[in-house]
Design a protein around this motif. Structure first.
Motif, PDB file in Angstrom:
ATOM      1  N   PHE A 281       0.849  -1.224  -0.031  1.00  0.00           N
ATOM      2  CA  PHE A 281       0.001  -0.036   0.117  1.00  0.00           C
ATOM      3  C   PHE A 281       0.947   1.280  -0.008  1.00  0.00           C
ATOM      4  CE2 PHE A 281      -2.682   3.430   2.298  1.00  0.00           C
ATOM      5  CZ  PHE A 281      -3.688   3.277   1.335  1.00  0.00           C
ATOM      6  N   ASP A 282       1.921   1.006   0.974  1.00  0.00           N
ATOM      7  CA  ASP A 282       2.891   2.384   0.871  1.00  0.00           C
ATOM      8  C   ASP A 282       3.565   2.664  -0.493  1.00  0.00           C
ATOM      9  OD1 ASP A 282       2.258   2.720   3.569  1.00  0.00           O
ATOM     10  OD2 ASP A 282       3.826   1.684   4.102  1.00  0.00           O
ATOM     11  N   GLN A 283       3.832   1.928  -1.417  1.00  0.00           N
ATOM     12  CA  GLN A 283       4.169   1.899  -2.644  1.00  0.00           C
ATOM     13  C   GLN A 283       3.239   2.467  -3.539  1.00  0.00           C
ATOM     14  OE1 GLN A 283       5.581  -2.025  -3.093  1.00  0.00           O
ATOM     15  NE2 GLN A 283       7.721  -1.435  -2.835  1.00  0.00           N
ATOM     16  N   LEU A 284       2.069   2.625  -3.310  1.00  0.00           N
ATOM     17  CA  LEU A 284       0.992   3.157  -4.310  1.00  0.00           C
ATOM     18  C   LEU A 284       1.286   4.838  -4.554  1.00  0.00           C
ATOM     19  CD1 LEU A 284      -2.323   1.522  -3.331  1.00  0.00           C
ATOM     20  CD2 LEU A 284      -0.441   0.918  -4.972  1.00  0.00           C
ATOM     21  N   LYS A 285       1.127   5.206  -5.833  1.00  0.00           N
ATOM     22  CA  LYS A 285       1.144   6.571  -5.947  1.00  0.00           C
ATOM     23  C   LYS A 285      -0.036   7.344  -5.261  1.00  0.00           C
ATOM     24  CE  LYS A 285       3.478   5.864 -10.265  1.00  0.00           C
ATOM     25  NZ  LYS A 285       3.678   5.984 -11.964  1.00  0.00           N
ATOM     26  N   ALA A 286      -0.116   8.565  -5.102  1.00  0.00           N
ATOM     27  CA  ALA A 286      -1.088   9.450  -4.731  1.00  0.00           C
ATOM     28  C   ALA A 286      -2.500   9.061  -5.603  1.00  0.00           C
ATOM     29  CB  ALA A 286      -0.972  10.518  -4.685  1.00  0.00           C
ATOM     30  N   GLU A 287      -2.298   9.264  -6.941  1.00  0.00           N
ATOM     31  CA  GLU A 287      -3.551   8.969  -7.859  1.00  0.00           C
ATOM     32  C   GLU A 287      -4.103   7.517  -7.887  1.00  0.00           C
ATOM     33  OE1 GLU A 287       0.468   9.275 -10.371  1.00  0.00           O
ATOM     34  OE2 GLU A 287      -0.293  10.189  -8.653  1.00  0.00           O
ATOM     35  N   GLU A 288      -3.343   6.514  -7.252  1.00  0.00           N
ATOM     36  CA  GLU A 288      -3.768   5.293  -7.322  1.00  0.00           C
ATOM     37  C   GLU A 288      -4.665   5.101  -6.122  1.00  0.00           C
ATOM     38  OE1 GLU A 288      -0.415   2.404  -9.499  1.00  0.00           O
ATOM     39  OE2 GLU A 288       0.154   3.287  -7.676  1.00  0.00           O
ATOM     40  N   LYS A 289      -4.137   5.733  -5.100  1.00  0.00           N
ATOM     41  CA  LYS A 289      -4.784   5.698  -3.672  1.00  0.00           C
ATOM     42  C   LYS A 289      -6.464   6.426  -4.022  1.00  0.00           C
ATOM     43  CE  LYS A 289      -0.960   5.306  -0.630  1.00  0.00           C
ATOM     44  NZ  LYS A 289      -0.109   6.096   0.537  1.00  0.00           N
ATOM     45  N   GLU A 290      -6.013   7.471  -4.825  1.00  0.00           N
ATOM     46  CA  GLU A 290      -7.428   8.204  -5.275  1.00  0.00           C
ATOM     47  C   GLU A 290      -8.334   7.530  -6.238  1.00  0.00           C
ATOM     48  OE1 GLU A 290      -9.366  12.069  -4.693  1.00  0.00           O
ATOM     49  OE2 GLU A 290      -7.596  11.187  -3.747  1.00  0.00           O
ATOM     50  N   ALA A 291      -7.688   6.748  -6.887  1.00  0.00           N
ATOM     51  CA  ALA A 291      -8.701   5.915  -7.661  1.00  0.00           C
ATOM     52  C   ALA A 291      -9.365   4.842  -6.886  1.00  0.00           C
ATOM     53  CB  ALA A 291      -7.809   4.997  -8.895  1.00  0.00           C
ATOM     54  N   ILE A 292      -8.717   4.363  -5.707  1.00  0.00           N
ATOM     55  CA  ILE A 292      -9.358   3.245  -5.012  1.00  0.00           C
ATOM     56  C   ILE A 292     -10.551   4.136  -4.401  1.00  0.00           C
ATOM     57  CG2 ILE A 292      -9.098   1.922  -2.613  1.00  0.00           C
ATOM     58  CD1 ILE A 292      -6.333   1.484  -3.643  1.00  0.00           C
TER      59      ILE A 292
END
Length: 357
Positions: A281-292
């Motif tokens: 989870f910590d390796q995700l980009k900000a936009e990937e977390k936003e997509a979730i």
């Protein structure tokens, strides 16, 4: 022909197709006699109404924002579900937080500027031709995005982490190659599943025998997107592939092994995964977390439409459509087959959330 997820405006167009379709088969406008008076309420719901004039305007805006779906708005079977979806957005926008509305207004300003830029000098004339104003478009989009932003603001960080763990494989990064033996060949001639599978097994045998993958792709593959790159999809999040069996194989196939033919709606694939890296989870980009977060917000909206909307709607009073009987019969047939869009077909049900990309 592409395996990747189609781009959409705020994801809502794609995911709401399913939410809209849930009532298509039972949709019936037989309750109404006539609603020629544009001030007549065509929908009454907890806390408000939608008049014939308001619904007509919303449909004009939908057609402007998504011309490819305009045909659906002329079909009898879709009118009631679309109206109920409008009720949902009216109802939910009235309960949204001021912060959600403020964020929606910012985003709509950006979207309208994009539209103006894309349409250029023809922007004003197109609006005039459609019988709508920029202020009406803006109000419509603010309403839709206010609901969406409100749903987004309610998603917690913990929910985002939980969703990541549940869909972790989607964020695995892989480089793979594939050959697609489609259900239509390069000349657009239909190919039976039996013939496609037979050819796919022949291709697999060649690859296992040492045939060059890129050369085999150029000779056999029906995936026009990857054909010129030797069938390669490089450093892709596996969640970008919409076909579940394809994705599952890409997540589990031993590296550099030639797969058995994998059946999807597109035909049969022979895969080889060249590299695969799982991520935390910590390796995700900000936009990937936003997509979730976006995905969770959309699911909440779908859940409301499926489980709560019927309890909000008090009455529907739509007039009979002017569509011909054969069109209405075709609509019912089409409604039964209306899927959420895939890479192969994007025949979505009309969504009030659509906008020009």
């Amino acid at each position: 022909m592409s395996l990747n997820k189609p781009k959409t405006w705020k994801v809502l167009l794609v995911s709401l197709a399913a939410a809209l379709s849930f009532s298509i088969l039972s949709a019936c406008s037989g309750k109404a006699e006539n609603a020629e008076d544009t001030g007549t309420a065509v929908a009454t719901y907890e806390g408000g109404t939608i008049t014939a004039k308001e619904f007509e305007l919303d449909q004009k805006i939908m057609k402007f924002l998504n011309p490819q779906q305009a045909q659906y708005l002329e079909i009898e079977a879709f009118r009631e579900p679309v109206l109920k979806q409008e009720v949902a957005f009216e109802y939910l926008s009235g309960k949204a937080s001021p912060e959600a509305k403020k964020e929606a207004e910012k985003e709509v300003d950006i979207e309208i500027e994009k539209m103006k830029k894309e349409l250029g000098e023809g922007y004003e004339s197109i609006l005039k031709e459609q019988g709508i104003t920029e202020a009406e478009i803006r109000a419509y989009m603010v309403r839709i995005l206010t609901v969406y932003q409100d749903m987004m603001l309610k998603v917690t960080d913990e929910q985002v982490k939980t969703e990541f763990e549940a869909t972790k494989g989607d964020f695995t990064v892989a480089t793979l190659r594939h050959v697609l033996i489609g259900l239509t060949d390069a000349s657009n001639k239909e190919r039976s599943k039996e013939d496609a599978l037979k050819l796919a097994n022949e291709v697999k045998t060649k690859l296992e025998g040492g045939a060059d993958f890129a050369a085999t792709v150029k000779e056999y593959s029906d995936d026009t997107v990857s054909k010129e790159t030797g069938g390669e999809y490089k450093d892709k999040n596996l969640g970008t592939f919409v076909e579940e069996e394809f994705k599952k194989t890409a997540q589990t196939l031993p590296l550099n092994k030639i797969s058995d033919p994998v059946e999807t709606s597109l035909g049969y694939h022979i895969l080889k995964v060249e590299s695969r890296t799982e991520r935390t989870f910590d390796q995700l980009k900000a936009e990937e977390k936003e997509a979730i977060k976006s995905s969770l917000a959309t699911k909440s909206l779908e859940s409301f439409m499926e489980k709560e909307l019927e309890g909000i709607v008090k009455s529907i009073n739509l007039p009979k459509s002017s569509a011909a009987p054969e069109e209405q019969g075709g609509a019912n047939n089409g409604a039964a087959a209306t899927p959420a869009p895939t890479a192969a077909a994007t025949q979505e049900a009309p969504a009030a959330t659509a906008a020009a990309e």
